[in-house]
Design an enzyme around this catalytic site. Structure first.
Site, PDB file in Angstrom:
ATOM      1  N   ARG A   1      16.126  36.217  61.639  1.00 51.27           N
ATOM      2  CA  ARG A   1      15.177  36.785  60.691  1.00 51.27           C
ATOM      3  C   ARG A   1      14.409  35.724  60.021  1.00 51.27           C
ATOM      4  O   ARG A   1      13.425  35.753  59.531  1.00 51.27           O
ATOM      5  CB  ARG A   1      15.696  38.016  60.283  1.00 51.27           C
ATOM      6  CG  ARG A   1      14.524  38.769  59.468  1.00 51.27           C
ATOM      7  CD  ARG A   1      15.229  40.157  58.863  1.00 51.27           C
ATOM      8  NE  ARG A   1      14.182  40.896  58.408  1.00 51.27           N
ATOM      9  CZ  ARG A   1      13.939  41.321  57.141  1.00 51.27           C
ATOM     10  NH1 ARG A   1      14.767  40.703  56.386  1.00 51.27           N
ATOM     11  NH2 ARG A   1      13.070  42.146  57.008  1.00 51.27           N
TER      12      ARG A   1
ATOM     13  N   ILE B   1       7.032  42.612  56.974  1.00 53.17           N
ATOM     14  CA  ILE B   1       8.035  42.374  57.954  1.00 53.17           C
ATOM     15  C   ILE B   1       9.005  43.452  57.770  1.00 53.17           C
ATOM     16  O   ILE B   1       9.427  43.560  56.723  1.00 53.17           O
ATOM     17  CB  ILE B   1       8.682  40.965  58.156  1.00 53.17           C
ATOM     18  CG1 ILE B   1       9.975  41.036  59.040  1.00 53.17           C
ATOM     19  CG2 ILE B   1       9.215  40.834  56.872  1.00 53.17           C
ATOM     20  CD1 ILE B   1      10.564  39.933  59.536  1.00 53.17           C
ATOM     21  N   SER B   2       9.172  44.374  58.486  1.00 49.81           N
ATOM     22  CA  SER B   2       9.560  45.783  58.624  1.00 49.81           C
ATOM     23  C   SER B   2      11.221  45.298  58.371  1.00 49.81           C
ATOM     24  O   SER B   2      11.657  44.429  58.782  1.00 49.81           O
ATOM     25  CB  SER B   2       9.629  46.536  59.651  1.00 49.81           C
ATOM     26  OG  SER B   2       8.161  47.037  59.843  1.00 49.81           O
ATOM     27  N   GLN B   3      12.019  46.416  57.653  1.00 48.32           N
ATOM     28  CA  GLN B   3      13.188  46.062  57.288  1.00 48.32           C
ATOM     29  C   GLN B   3      14.035  46.499  58.671  1.00 48.32           C
ATOM     30  O   GLN B   3      13.612  47.007  59.709  1.00 48.32           O
ATOM     31  CB  GLN B   3      13.780  47.128  56.388  1.00 48.32           C
ATOM     32  CG  GLN B   3      13.722  48.844  56.889  1.00 48.32           C
ATOM     33  CD  GLN B   3      14.125  49.632  55.657  1.00 48.32           C
ATOM     34  OE1 GLN B   3      13.083  50.256  54.977  1.00 48.32           O
ATOM     35  NE2 GLN B   3      15.322  49.984  55.568  1.00 48.32           N
TER      36      GLN B   3
END
Length: 224
Positions: A44, A70-72
């Site tokens: 990530r 950027i999504s969790q």
């Protein structure tokens, strides 16, 4: 010859945080081996700015360029798990962003097409995916609300931004028995993550969770 203790400490912290995240996914009910394997393999930290690398594995959304996020990871995992993705599948992702979710999908599916309205985001994401050797991902600059007819139909479709309702064009590009996952609800508020299955008698809907996404915008950005 001893290595740099600061580098070694950073690598240890990174490994601990990554392991903690994977444990969190399991605790939240993510059991699919293919999904977990993808999260283990995708770094990530490669999808965010260097200044945020120390928090790359924390389970929270992080800002990226063009006012996007950027999504969790747990939300990305929930969406991926809901797709019931298999190695033979082709996937359309609407909203490339950093390219992180596309990378997760590419570790499972045969082919991933990811569309993005911001040229700068699309270019940067394509470069990251290429550097990671993910040759089965195609990133295109396009109006995601219209899908991507050039590569349709798709076995699976996932929206990485919120819509008030799913455009008919996307359902039209979904294979019979295909699955579409999208956050549905008004911009700036909490939305519902919904799973649609295209069955013989029409669309079957199942609500999954409450989420919060940036809104899906129409067209291709004139700048950026």
């Amino acid at each position: 010859m001893a290595g740099d203790p600061l580098v070694e400490a950073a690598e240890t912290d990174d490994a601990v945080e990554r392991a903690r995240l994977l444990l969190s996914l399991r605790q939240r009910g993510i059991r699919d081996r293919l999904v977990m394997n993808a999260f283990e393999q995708v770094p990530r930290d490669r999808f965010i700015e260097p200044v945020m690398h120390r928090i790359a594995w924390i389970d929270q959304a992080l800002p990226i360029d063009c006012g996007q996020t950027i999504s969790q990871p747990t939300v990305v995992a929930l969406m991926t798990d809901a797709l019931d993705l298999l190695p033979a599948h082709s996937v359309l992702e609407v909203g490339t962003g950093s390219g992180y979710h596309a990378a997760i999908l590419a570790h499972i599916a045969r082919r991933v097409v990811s569309v993005e309205r911001f040229r700068s985001l699309a270019g940067a994401a394509a470069a990251r995916l290429r550097d990671l050797g993910l040759a089965n991902v195609e990133v295109a600059v396009a109006d995601g609300l219209k899908g991507y007819p050039l590569r349709a139909p798709f076995d699976r479709i996932v929206l990485s931004a919120a819509v008030s309702e799913v455009p008919a064009a996307l359902f039209d590009q979904l294979e019979p028995d295909g699955v579409l996952v999208a956050p549905i609800g008004p911009p700036g508020e909490t939305q519902t993550l919904v799973r649609f299955t295209r069955g013989r008698e029409g669309l079957e809907r199942r609500d999954l969770a409450r989420v919060r996404f940036v809104p899906m915008l129409p067209g291709i950005a004139a700048v950026l």
